[in-house]
Design a protein around this motif. Structure first.
Motif, PDB file in Angstrom:
ATOM      1  N   GLY A  40       0.824  -1.196   0.000  1.00 13.00           N
ATOM      2  CA  GLY A  40       0.000   0.000   0.000  1.00 13.00           C
ATOM      3  C   GLY A  40       0.856   1.242   0.000  1.00 13.00           C
ATOM      4  O   GLY A  40       2.085   1.181  -0.123  1.00 13.00           O
ATOM      5  N   GLN A  41       0.213   2.384   0.166  1.00 15.48           N
ATOM      6  CA  GLN A  41       0.889   3.682   0.149  1.00 15.48           C
ATOM      7  C   GLN A  41       0.575   4.430   1.443  1.00 15.48           C
ATOM      8  O   GLN A  41      -0.574   4.451   1.892  1.00 15.48           O
ATOM      9  CB  GLN A  41       0.397   4.512  -1.040  1.00 15.48           C
ATOM     10  N   VAL A  42       1.616   5.040   2.030  1.00 19.03           N
ATOM     11  CA  VAL A  42       1.444   5.906   3.202  1.00 19.03           C
ATOM     12  C   VAL A  42       1.826   7.315   2.770  1.00 19.03           C
ATOM     13  O   VAL A  42       2.914   7.529   2.225  1.00 19.03           O
ATOM     14  CB  VAL A  42       2.316   5.451   4.395  1.00 19.03           C
ATOM     15  N   PHE A  88       5.186   7.352   0.802  1.00 18.08           N
ATOM     16  CA  PHE A  88       5.947   6.115   0.775  1.00 18.08           C
ATOM     17  C   PHE A  88       5.146   5.110  -0.049  1.00 18.08           C
ATOM     18  O   PHE A  88       3.999   4.806   0.289  1.00 18.08           O
ATOM     19  CB  PHE A  88       6.178   5.567   2.193  1.00 18.08           C
ATOM     20  N   GLU A  89       5.745   4.603  -1.122  1.00 13.18           N
ATOM     21  CA  GLU A  89       5.082   3.656  -2.022  1.00 13.18           C
ATOM     22  C   GLU A  89       5.490   2.227  -1.675  1.00 13.18           C
ATOM     23  O   GLU A  89       6.547   2.006  -1.089  1.00 13.18           O
ATOM     24  CB  GLU A  89       5.461   3.957  -3.478  1.00 13.18           C
ATOM     25  N   ASN A  90       4.681   1.261  -2.077  1.00 15.48           N
ATOM     26  CA  ASN A  90       4.971  -0.168  -1.904  1.00 15.48           C
ATOM     27  C   ASN A  90       5.324  -0.530  -0.459  1.00 15.48           C
ATOM     28  O   ASN A  90       6.284  -1.247  -0.198  1.00 15.48           O
ATOM     29  CB  ASN A  90       6.084  -0.617  -2.849  1.00 15.48           C
ATOM     30  N   VAL A  91       4.547  -0.006   0.468  1.00  9.53           N
ATOM     31  CA  VAL A  91       4.739  -0.276   1.891  1.00  9.53           C
ATOM     32  C   VAL A  91       4.075  -1.605   2.231  1.00  9.53           C
ATOM     33  O   VAL A  91       2.968  -1.896   1.763  1.00  9.53           O
ATOM     34  CB  VAL A  91       4.128   0.862   2.742  1.00  9.53           C
ATOM     35  N   ASP A  92       4.750  -2.428   3.024  1.00 12.43           N
ATOM     36  CA  ASP A  92       4.163  -3.678   3.486  1.00 12.43           C
ATOM     37  C   ASP A  92       3.066  -3.363   4.497  1.00 12.43           C
ATOM     38  O   ASP A  92       3.333  -2.786   5.550  1.00 12.43           O
ATOM     39  CB  ASP A  92       5.226  -4.565   4.143  1.00 12.43           C
ATOM     40  N   PHE A  93       1.834  -3.737   4.162  1.00 13.69           N
ATOM     41  CA  PHE A  93       0.691  -3.516   5.032  1.00 13.69           C
ATOM     42  C   PHE A  93       0.254  -4.835   5.667  1.00 13.69           C
ATOM     43  O   PHE A  93       0.298  -5.891   5.033  1.00 13.69           O
ATOM     44  CB  PHE A  93      -0.497  -2.962   4.237  1.00 13.69           C
ATOM     45  N   HIS A  94      -0.173  -4.726   6.905  1.00 15.38           N
ATOM     46  CA  HIS A  94      -0.824  -5.847   7.583  1.00 15.38           C
ATOM     47  C   HIS A  94      -1.693  -5.264   8.682  1.00 15.38           C
ATOM     48  O   HIS A  94      -1.307  -4.285   9.344  1.00 15.38           O
ATOM     49  CB  HIS A  94       0.193  -6.829   8.161  1.00 15.38           C
ATOM     50  N   GLN A  95      -2.856  -5.852   8.918  1.00 17.35           N
ATOM     51  CA  GLN A  95      -3.793  -5.294   9.900  1.00 17.35           C
ATOM     52  C   GLN A  95      -3.283  -5.376  11.329  1.00 17.35           C
ATOM     53  O   GLN A  95      -3.767  -4.666  12.204  1.00 17.35           O
ATOM     54  CB  GLN A  95      -5.190  -5.936   9.776  1.00 17.35           C
ATOM     55  N   SER A  96      -2.260  -6.187  11.592  1.00 15.65           N
ATOM     56  CA  SER A  96      -1.730  -6.268  12.958  1.00 15.65           C
ATOM     57  C   SER A  96      -0.575  -5.289  13.197  1.00 15.65           C
ATOM     58  O   SER A  96      -0.065  -5.210  14.304  1.00 15.65           O
ATOM     59  CB  SER A  96      -1.266  -7.696  13.272  1.00 15.65           C
ATOM     60  N   GLN A 118      -6.954  -1.518   7.828  1.00  7.44           N
ATOM     61  CA  GLN A 118      -7.897  -2.629   7.801  1.00  7.44           C
ATOM     62  C   GLN A 118      -7.557  -3.530   6.620  1.00  7.44           C
ATOM     63  O   GLN A 118      -6.950  -3.076   5.643  1.00  7.44           O
ATOM     64  CB  GLN A 118      -9.332  -2.113   7.680  1.00  7.44           C
ATOM     65  N   LYS A 119      -7.916  -4.774   6.719  1.00 13.26           N
ATOM     66  CA  LYS A 119      -7.634  -5.746   5.666  1.00 13.26           C
ATOM     67  C   LYS A 119      -8.078  -5.197   4.314  1.00 13.26           C
ATOM     68  O   LYS A 119      -9.211  -4.750   4.166  1.00 13.26           O
ATOM     69  CB  LYS A 119      -8.359  -7.063   5.978  1.00 13.26           C
ATOM     70  N   GLY A 120      -7.150  -5.167   3.350  1.00 14.05           N
ATOM     71  CA  GLY A 120      -7.459  -4.728   1.989  1.00 14.05           C
ATOM     72  C   GLY A 120      -7.272  -3.247   1.725  1.00 14.05           C
ATOM     73  O   GLY A 120      -7.257  -2.833   0.566  1.00 14.05           O
ATOM     74  N   GLU A 121      -7.137  -2.403   2.751  1.00  9.60           N
ATOM     75  CA  GLU A 121      -6.905  -0.975   2.511  1.00  9.60           C
ATOM     76  C   GLU A 121      -5.551  -0.806   1.825  1.00  9.60           C
ATOM     77  O   GLU A 121      -4.585  -1.481   2.184  1.00  9.60           O
ATOM     78  CB  GLU A 121      -6.903  -0.182   3.824  1.00  9.60           C
ATOM     79  N   THR A 122      -5.489   0.121   0.881  1.00  9.46           N
ATOM     80  CA  THR A 122      -4.235   0.314   0.143  1.00  9.46           C
ATOM     81  C   THR A 122      -3.623   1.684   0.370  1.00  9.46           C
ATOM     82  O   THR A 122      -2.606   2.009  -0.237  1.00  9.46           O
ATOM     83  CB  THR A 122      -4.454   0.098  -1.366  1.00  9.46           C
ATOM     84  N   SER A 123      -4.226   2.491   1.228  1.00  9.24           N
ATOM     85  CA  SER A 123      -3.621   3.791   1.522  1.00  9.24           C
ATOM     86  C   SER A 123      -3.861   4.155   2.984  1.00  9.24           C
ATOM     87  O   SER A 123      -4.860   3.764   3.585  1.00  9.24           O
ATOM     88  CB  SER A 123      -4.170   4.882   0.603  1.00  9.24           C
ATOM     89  N   LEU A 124      -2.912   4.890   3.514  1.00 10.96           N
ATOM     90  CA  LEU A 124      -2.968   5.351   4.899  1.00 10.96           C
ATOM     91  C   LEU A 124      -2.418   6.770   4.934  1.00 10.96           C
ATOM     92  O   LEU A 124      -1.394   7.056   4.311  1.00 10.96           O
ATOM     93  CB  LEU A 124      -2.133   4.436   5.799  1.00 10.96           C
TER      94      LEU A 124
END
Length: 176
Positions: A40-42, A88-96, A118-124
């Motif tokens: 995802g992207q932050v 920040f692009e291509n950030v490793d996302f996980h809900q935990s 949340q599961k499946g979100e691609t931006s923060l």
């Protein structure tokens, strides 16, 4: 005095008898990502809370992520654009994982509030709040002081913890 000693002495004994452990930095590679992690992207902006404006000069930013055991899982370096925004692009996302952006402004370091995805979100979106600095100590007060005594390897150690408050909209820095 007896009441003070009856309260104070047990705490001192408890602290002295607790085992002391050395803190150490993490060694080796971080644990592998969970199988259900995604990319995802932050993004966000650096906002000067003293002026209320987005910071216009280059600011170093760093993205951190921690797992539920407070192990660091991610650390990426970047810089805010001249308009104060960062991404920040291509950030490793996980809900935990908990994510936070660190910004260094005028020699002081600030962290954003931690956030989760949340599961499946691609931006923060995480905004870093920074403040102008001063060396004036008049706005600083000591709210509490704790002194701890402990034994380590046949020596007496003393540690002091201060709880302080800053009543101004400035970060106190380089004050003696």
């Amino acid at each position: 005095v007896k009441r003070f000693l009856s309260i104070f002495v047990p705490w001192i004994l408890l602290i002295i008898l607790l085992p002391v452990q050395q803190a150490s930095a993490q060694h080796g590679d971080p644990p592998p990502l969970p199988a259900d992690a995604w990319k995802g992207q932050v993004s966000g902006k650096v906002v000067n809370q003293t002026s209320g404006r987005t910071v216009a000069e280059p600011v170093e930013v760093m993205l951190h992520a921690w797992d539920t055991e407070n192990q660091e899982r991610l650390m990426l370096n970047g810089k805010a654009d001249p308009n104060g925004t960062f991404s920040f692009e291509n950030v490793d996302f996980h809900q935990s994982f908990s994510y936070s952006v660190m910004a260094t402004y005028l020699g002081a370091t600030y962290f954003s509030q931690p956030a989760n995805v949340q599961k499946g979100e691609t931006s923060l979106t995480l905004d870093a709040q920074v403040y102008d600095t001063t060396d004036d100590l008049s706005s600083i007060t000591i709210d509490q002081l704790h002194v701890l005594f402990y034994f380590e390897e046949g020596q007496l150690g003393v540690t002091q913890f201060y709880a302080i408050s800053n009543s101004s909209e400035l970060t106190v820095k380089d004050a003696v």
